[in-house]
Design a protein around this motif. Sequence first.
Motif, PDB file in Angstrom:
ATOM      1  N   PHE A 134      -7.884  33.348  77.000  1.00 58.03           N
ATOM      2  CA  PHE A 134      -7.484  33.595  78.379  1.00 58.03           C
ATOM      3  C   PHE A 134      -8.696  33.985  79.224  1.00 58.03           C
ATOM      4  O   PHE A 134      -9.497  34.830  78.821  1.00 58.03           O
ATOM      5  CB  PHE A 134      -6.439  34.709  78.437  1.00 58.03           C
ATOM      6  CG  PHE A 134      -5.093  34.308  77.904  1.00 58.03           C
ATOM      7  CD1 PHE A 134      -4.206  33.598  78.698  1.00 58.03           C
ATOM      8  CD2 PHE A 134      -4.719  34.634  76.610  1.00 58.03           C
ATOM      9  CE1 PHE A 134      -2.963  33.219  78.211  1.00 58.03           C
ATOM     10  CE2 PHE A 134      -3.475  34.262  76.116  1.00 58.03           C
ATOM     11  CZ  PHE A 134      -2.597  33.549  76.924  1.00 58.03           C
ATOM     12  N   GLU A 159      -3.520  29.499  78.951  1.00 56.76           N
ATOM     13  CA  GLU A 159      -3.164  29.853  80.314  1.00 56.76           C
ATOM     14  C   GLU A 159      -1.660  30.010  80.474  1.00 56.76           C
ATOM     15  O   GLU A 159      -0.891  29.358  79.761  1.00 56.76           O
ATOM     16  CB  GLU A 159      -3.688  28.775  81.284  1.00 56.76           C
ATOM     17  CG  GLU A 159      -3.615  29.160  82.744  1.00 56.76           C
ATOM     18  CD  GLU A 159      -4.276  30.502  83.049  1.00 56.76           C
ATOM     19  OE1 GLU A 159      -3.634  31.540  82.791  1.00 56.76           O
ATOM     20  OE2 GLU A 159      -5.423  30.512  83.523  1.00 56.76           O
ATOM     21  N   THR A 167      -6.048  27.869  88.065  1.00 54.85           N
ATOM     22  CA  THR A 167      -7.150  27.640  87.128  1.00 54.85           C
ATOM     23  C   THR A 167      -7.657  26.201  87.211  1.00 54.85           C
ATOM     24  O   THR A 167      -8.870  25.965  87.202  1.00 54.85           O
ATOM     25  CB  THR A 167      -6.699  27.966  85.693  1.00 54.85           C
ATOM     26  OG1 THR A 167      -6.382  29.367  85.616  1.00 54.85           O
ATOM     27  CG2 THR A 167      -7.788  27.648  84.688  1.00 54.85           C
TER      28      THR A 167
END
Length: 223
Positions: A134, A159, A167
């Motif tokens: 992460f 994620e 992201t």
Amino acid sequence: MSKLYIVPTPIGNLEDITFRAIRILKEVDFILAEDTRTSGKLLKHFEIATQMHSHHMHNEHKSVKGVVQRIENGETCALISDAGTPAISDPGFLLTRACVENNIEVDCLPGATAFVPALVNSGLPNDKFVFEGFLPVKKGRQTRFLLLAEETRTMIFYESPHKLVKTLGHFVAYFGAERRVSVSRELTKMFEETIRGTATEVLAHYTAKPPKGEIVVIVEGKK
């Protein structure tokens, strides 16, 4: 002989547990689980009646010493997480380190983990890769992206669904619109899917179709 077993559990499909994992979970004196409610369903399915205790990120600092003492006193312990291999973006490192430091045998069983199938089915180079897990949520996030922008190996990220679009947008900004990306979602489960393409293409897909479930993102390294 007393020892700590690290036991992977299925990331979705219950058929992915090994015969050895089931046997160990039945034979040990006690099981440490990230969430006893989640693991309770798994144990019930395989008719495992072993005593279970909570061991998660909020209590592991306090519980490690007691667990080590129990093993030193002759008990055997199995550590499991909600899904996959413990200590991979889950609790497990602190207990493993403590056992090693106290000369307690640690036996890690092979088994399910999410990033390996996601990496292999991405179609991106997998002879060399880096597991990032992460990303930082706020502090250090930009610094991390600037560093990873120069990474030449294939990169692996975990994620959450509600952060994926953000992201992917950062991938476009820091890695470039044409960087190849593969997103695997709900691996081994009924609605498993993998979306591959450039960072821009994958971003467009998930902007139009918000994702659900567990997600692994594979990103091509810098050429």
